[in-house]
Design an enzyme around this catalytic site. Sequence first.
Site, mmCIF file in Angstrom:
data_model
loop_
_atom_site.group_PDB
_atom_site.id
_atom_site.type_symbol
_atom_site.label_atom_id
_atom_site.label_comp_id
_atom_site.label_asym_id
_atom_site.label_seq_id
_atom_site.Cartn_x
_atom_site.Cartn_y
_atom_site.Cartn_z
ATOM 1 N N ASN A 13 0.866 -1.178 0.000
ATOM 2 C CA ASN A 13 0.000 0.000 0.000
ATOM 3 C C ASN A 13 0.903 1.229 0.000
ATOM 4 O OD1 ASN A 13 -1.807 2.039 0.484
ATOM 5 N ND2 ASN A 13 -2.474 1.301 2.501
ATOM 6 N N TRP A 14 0.987 1.865 -1.154
ATOM 7 C CA TRP A 14 1.908 3.008 -1.288
ATOM 8 C C TRP A 14 1.339 4.280 -0.658
ATOM 9 C CZ3 TRP A 14 4.142 2.654 -7.021
ATOM 10 C CH2 TRP A 14 4.818 1.432 -7.156
ATOM 11 N N GLU A 172 -5.406 -5.118 10.470
ATOM 12 C CA GLU A 172 -4.391 -4.098 10.727
ATOM 13 C C GLU A 172 -4.706 -3.396 12.046
ATOM 14 O OE1 GLU A 172 -2.336 -2.731 6.835
ATOM 15 O OE2 GLU A 172 -4.110 -1.518 7.106
ATOM 16 N N SER A 218 3.364 -2.280 10.363
ATOM 17 C CA SER A 218 4.813 -2.339 10.596
ATOM 18 C C SER A 218 5.436 -3.677 10.201
ATOM 19 C CB SER A 218 5.141 -2.000 12.054
ATOM 20 O OG SER A 218 4.732 -0.679 12.349
ATOM 21 N N GLY A 239 2.840 -1.168 4.365
ATOM 22 C CA GLY A 239 2.858 0.257 4.075
ATOM 23 C C GLY A 239 4.277 0.727 3.786
ATOM 24 N N GLY A 240 4.909 1.314 4.780
ATOM 25 C CA GLY A 240 6.220 1.943 4.612
ATOM 26 C C GLY A 240 7.244 1.080 3.886
HETATM 27 P P1 13P Z 1 2.993 0.291 7.803
HETATM 28 O O1 13P Z 1 3.518 -0.976 7.195
HETATM 29 O O2 13P Z 1 3.729 1.516 7.351
HETATM 30 O O3 13P Z 1 2.846 0.181 9.279
HETATM 31 O O4 13P Z 1 1.501 0.502 7.229
HETATM 32 C C1 13P Z 1 0.603 -0.553 7.329
HETATM 33 C C2 13P Z 1 -0.585 -0.205 6.532
HETATM 34 O O5 13P Z 1 -1.337 0.674 6.879
HETATM 35 C C3 13P Z 1 -0.792 -0.938 5.276
HETATM 36 O O6 13P Z 1 -2.050 -0.707 4.753
#
Ligand code: 13P
Length: 259
Positions: A13-14, A172, A218, A239-240
């Site tokens: 997820n960018w 999540e 994370s 995400g990140g």
């Molecule tokens: P992170 O991996 O940056 O914690 O984000 C998770 C997320 O919200 C994916 O949709």
Amino acid sequence: MTDLTRRMIIVGNWKMFTDREDGPVLAAELVHLVDDLGLDIDLVVCPPFTGLHAVSEGLNGSCIALGGQNMHWSTEGAYTGEVSPRMLLTSGCRYVILGHSERRTYFGETNEMVNRKVRSALTAGLTPIMCIGETLAEREAGETEAVVATQVEEGVQGLDADGVEKMVLAYEPIWAIGTGQVATPAQANAVHHHIRHVLTGLFGRDTASILRIQYGGSVKPDNAAALFSESEIDGALVGGASLDASSFIAIARAVLGRS
Ligand code: 13P
């Protein structure tokens, strides 16, 4: 016990990162790195809407699929600023993330709205990735199971078993998103188990055991393998770490450690 019939799915997820310049660069790096992966999994990236077209072209011919990060439930209409299922499909998407906690928290999306979107995505032929998860306060109050049960029940309202089997759920926990604080594999697995229990009550055991449940919050190369070794965790919504091609591919590689 691990259900080997569920194919692992890793989704990047960018969020609101990458533009016309660096989106295609990231896609090209991914295509290059994924080449020798030889993994029998689903890999998906979800750029911002404005990047869908260029990233779709960059991914063309690779095993990486494309997804949107949100959509409206209507086919078309006077909904300024919104994007329809068909617009995603014709931009090359096969997946769409729905009900992400950032949509729920900052843009007021309710379970009912998420449900309309899920039904519309399925009708259009998109695979919905429906996000659920509790806040830190809810976890500390011992409400995690009740919160995710309600999100699941209201999110799948009106669906039949066939529709549910096509969906992906992403658990999540909000306290783990972007915080570096990851749920322990056991914590995540316990919630996934509970989600499957809720789905069993609604749709029966077979359907509940087919639907895939990803963990998100994370996920990094150094914690992915431990998460994937849990029997109820069928992949990750990243995400990140999905903004760095080598990290995202390292997370996909961690599937190899799954037994
Ligand atoms: P992170 O991996 O940056 O914690 O984000 C998770 C997320 O919200 C994916 O949709």
